[in-house]
Design an enzyme around this catalytic site. Sequence first.
Site, PDB file in Angstrom:
ATOM      1  CB  CYS A 172      -0.848   0.044   1.263  1.00  0.00           C
ATOM      2  SG  CYS A 172      -1.831  -1.416   1.521  1.00  0.00           S
ATOM      3  NE  ARG A 231       4.481   2.089  -1.130  1.00  0.00           N
ATOM      4  CZ  ARG A 231       5.403   2.034  -0.172  1.00  0.00           C
ATOM      5  NH1 ARG A 231       6.578   2.574  -0.374  1.00  0.00           N
ATOM      6  NH2 ARG A 231       5.151   1.468   0.982  1.00  0.00           N
ATOM      7  CD1 TRP A 239      -0.151  -5.080  -3.845  1.00  0.00           C
ATOM      8  CD2 TRP A 239       0.273  -6.139  -1.933  1.00  0.00           C
ATOM      9  NE1 TRP A 239       0.568  -6.208  -4.139  1.00  0.00           N
ATOM     10  CE2 TRP A 239       0.840  -6.873  -2.990  1.00  0.00           C
ATOM     11  CE3 TRP A 239       0.420  -6.627  -0.633  1.00  0.00           C
ATOM     12  CZ2 TRP A 239       1.526  -8.060  -2.792  1.00  0.00           C
ATOM     13  CZ3 TRP A 239       1.114  -7.806  -0.435  1.00  0.00           C
ATOM     14  CH2 TRP A 239       1.661  -8.515  -1.509  1.00  0.00           C
ATOM     15  CG  ASN A 259       0.648   2.022   3.778  1.00  0.00           C
ATOM     16  OD1 ASN A 259      -0.424   2.104   3.190  1.00  0.00           O
ATOM     17  ND2 ASN A 259       1.753   2.610   3.368  1.00  0.00           N
ATOM     18  N   GLY A 260      -0.064  -1.557   6.320  1.00  0.00           N
ATOM     19  CA  GLY A 260       0.372  -2.500   7.352  1.00  0.00           C
ATOM     20  C   GLY A 260      -0.769  -3.388   7.790  1.00  0.00           C
ATOM     21  CD  GLU A 300      18.100 -10.700  -9.524  1.00  0.00           C
ATOM     22  OE1 GLU A 300      17.673 -11.348  -8.562  1.00  0.00           O
ATOM     23  OE2 GLU A 300      17.589  -9.629  -9.908  1.00  0.00           O
ATOM     24  CE  LYS A 333      14.699  -9.124 -11.309  1.00  0.00           C
ATOM     25  NZ  LYS A 333      15.006  -8.394 -10.115  1.00  0.00           N
ATOM     26  CD  GLU A 344      10.844  -9.837  -9.827  1.00  0.00           C
ATOM     27  OE1 GLU A 344      11.984  -9.740 -10.312  1.00  0.00           O
ATOM     28  OE2 GLU A 344      10.400  -9.036  -8.996  1.00  0.00           O
ATOM     29  CG  HIS A 351      22.345 -33.823  -9.191  1.00  0.00           C
ATOM     30  ND1 HIS A 351      22.790 -35.097  -8.921  1.00  0.00           N
ATOM     31  CD2 HIS A 351      23.448 -33.097  -9.479  1.00  0.00           C
ATOM     32  CE1 HIS A 351      24.115 -35.132  -9.014  1.00  0.00           C
ATOM     33  NE2 HIS A 351      24.536 -33.925  -9.369  1.00  0.00           N
ATOM     34  CE  LYS A 388      11.701  -1.061  -6.256  1.00  0.00           C
ATOM     35  NZ  LYS A 388      12.515  -1.949  -7.096  1.00  0.00           N
TER      36      LYS A 388
HETATM   37  C1  F6R Z   1      12.736  -8.652  -7.257  1.00  0.00           C
HETATM   38  C2  F6R Z   1      12.591  -7.810  -6.112  1.00  0.00           C
HETATM   39  C3  F6R Z   1      12.342  -8.423  -4.786  1.00  0.00           C
HETATM   40  C4  F6R Z   1      13.135  -7.672  -3.700  1.00  0.00           C
HETATM   41  C5  F6R Z   1      12.781  -8.192  -2.309  1.00  0.00           C
HETATM   42  C6  F6R Z   1      13.597  -7.516  -1.233  1.00  0.00           C
HETATM   43  O1  F6R Z   1      12.943  -7.925  -8.422  1.00  0.00           O
HETATM   44  O2  F6R Z   1      12.658  -6.610  -6.218  1.00  0.00           O
HETATM   45  O3  F6R Z   1      12.663  -9.784  -4.791  1.00  0.00           O
HETATM   46  O4  F6R Z   1      14.494  -7.842  -3.957  1.00  0.00           O
HETATM   47  O5  F6R Z   1      11.421  -7.963  -2.069  1.00  0.00           O
HETATM   48  O6  F6R Z   1      13.427  -6.143  -1.262  1.00  0.00           O
HETATM   49  P1  F6R Z   1      14.442  -5.160  -0.542  1.00  0.00           P
HETATM   50  O7  F6R Z   1      15.731  -5.220  -1.257  1.00  0.00           O
HETATM   51  O8  F6R Z   1      13.796  -3.817  -0.639  1.00  0.00           O
HETATM   52  O9  F6R Z   1      14.564  -5.653   0.866  1.00  0.00           O
END
Ligand code: F6R
Length: 602
Positions: free
Chosen positions: A2, A34, A80, A106-107, A476, A480, A483, A499, A597
Amino acid sequence: MCGIIGYTPTRTDHHSNRDILNVLMDGLSDLEYRGYDSAGVAIANASVSVYKRNGELSELEEMVPNGPIDGYAGIGHTRWSTHGPPSDENAHPHTDCDGSVAVVHNGIIENYRVLRDELEAAGHEFDSETDTEVIPHLIETSLEQGADIETAFRRAIDRLNGSFAVAAVFSGSEAVYATRNQSPLVLGIGDDGYHLASDVPAFLEYTDQVVYLQDDQFAKLSPAGVEISDKRGTVVDMPVKTVEWDPEEAGKSGYDHYMLKEINEQPRAIRNCIRGRTDEMAGTVSIDELDGIDRPKRIHLVSCGTSYHASLYAARLFRAGGIPATAFYASEYDAGAVPIDGDTLVIGVTQSGETADTLGALRDANRRGAETLAVTNVVGSSASRETDHVMYIRAGPEISVAATKTFASQQVALAMLSSTLTDECSREFVEGLRALPDQIQSILDQSRATEIADVYANSDAYFVIGRGYSAPVALEGALKMKEITYKHAEGFPGGELKHGPLALVTERTPVIAIVTGESNAEEMIGNMKEVEAREAPVIAVTDSPDVVENYADHILRIPQTAWQFTPILANVQLQLLAYWTANQLGRSIDKPRNLAKSVTVK
Ligand code: F6R
């Protein structure tokens, strides 16, 4: 997650040149990154007007009045969902029974069920399934008992358990009231008015003067100014900080997506990250923020998602330099079950500095007496305030949900950190660091990822393999890809292929192999042959094209560099491949479905 926005103009005589609704709507649009599923605003005047809608911000735009609204103060929210599905009713702001108090939150309020039962028994009627709605009704109860607005707000907050940032407006009041507990809230001091938001980019176009509200502090934003007080009501003087990000940096600058812009910003982000921290002649790295940290006996890195992959990379570097180091998923970090003491350095790697799991792990480590360090992008974030030390990665604002430039900056920052703590710095290392921005630029200028993405955009799944320092980057690259393309993608060390994962390899599952340096080429070529035999297309990301050209269908080249930095270069090609695949598939690249985010709940 949020997003909250709030605004009080300094003039309420309707000659203010900023229309409250515009400021709120702009702020909500800046918070879109976000992640959200509904949005709303409330503007206080003699009464409180609330507009809220399920769906995209464009739905809300169609609903709000065309043209300025008279008002004293306003709040807005992107939701959210946690309690209750996305719907018009569950969208924020929420109001009390007669609609004279509007609240955004939020929260999570952990005791909302008990509070709601109590309020319903007392005759309050609820319109939504949210935990948030208990707040306006609690406020209403105190107002009915004769409390003034501020007291009613404080009393309501006092009843809440959980993590939250809350903002409220009241009919007939010119102020926005706000508070926070383990959820971010930052205030902006502008010439024409006072702002509050979950994140700085939401008001950056109006002011770069900010105050980071702390847990249990209360803020009152009125035309007279911003007043911050503690839980007991004592006014506290908080420092006003200047944010170095400029609004242009937080905009799209002509790119179709923030993600592509941020991938292209990596050379600049890395230059910023190393600025003033290296001496090429002496071959040394010195990081002011590390003053006071001695070589620890052991290191734990705690983090989530992309930051966890940066931590895996860093843990290897620390171990290579002789310090035992382990990377933990923050959500799985059980400091009680691992040896931890004053000689343990626990590093929280978190670009936002607000990830609930990472903060939880850091707090746990703190309680157990470890020394803690946050490696983060956000000045004033919770992680930066709650740890013993903080090192900023200086990547600038990252808006796209998929982390790109912050990952590169984390890797660079952690590589510098490791060279300092292990005392393993060399001229070659510093030269390698300094060359990185230009090398990344050359990849950005010459990558053939677009063509390859076009060919394989309709594949069933993608596998990414690497070895050694490139294994975390394989994870990673797959993250990506999944996602933003919504396709299955999996990353693992090349050695793991036979394996299990090999059972899934077919001609419809391209395998992306990171082959860096001739040293690991032989084993990687073995893997490439294995998947080729199953007719899978092979895409090699490599600094040694001559060595692999007979085994790959496509080659994505990266320049040669010091061994520590090849994964950073390889990752850029993987980012581009994911981006162009998602673009070809027409996905919502900057705001992938179901993702946020900044994950501020556990
Ligand atoms: C992937 C992504 C998430 C963040 C994760 C941790 O693209 O952005 O996997 O890496 O939510 O977020 P931070 O770094 O803000 O703790």
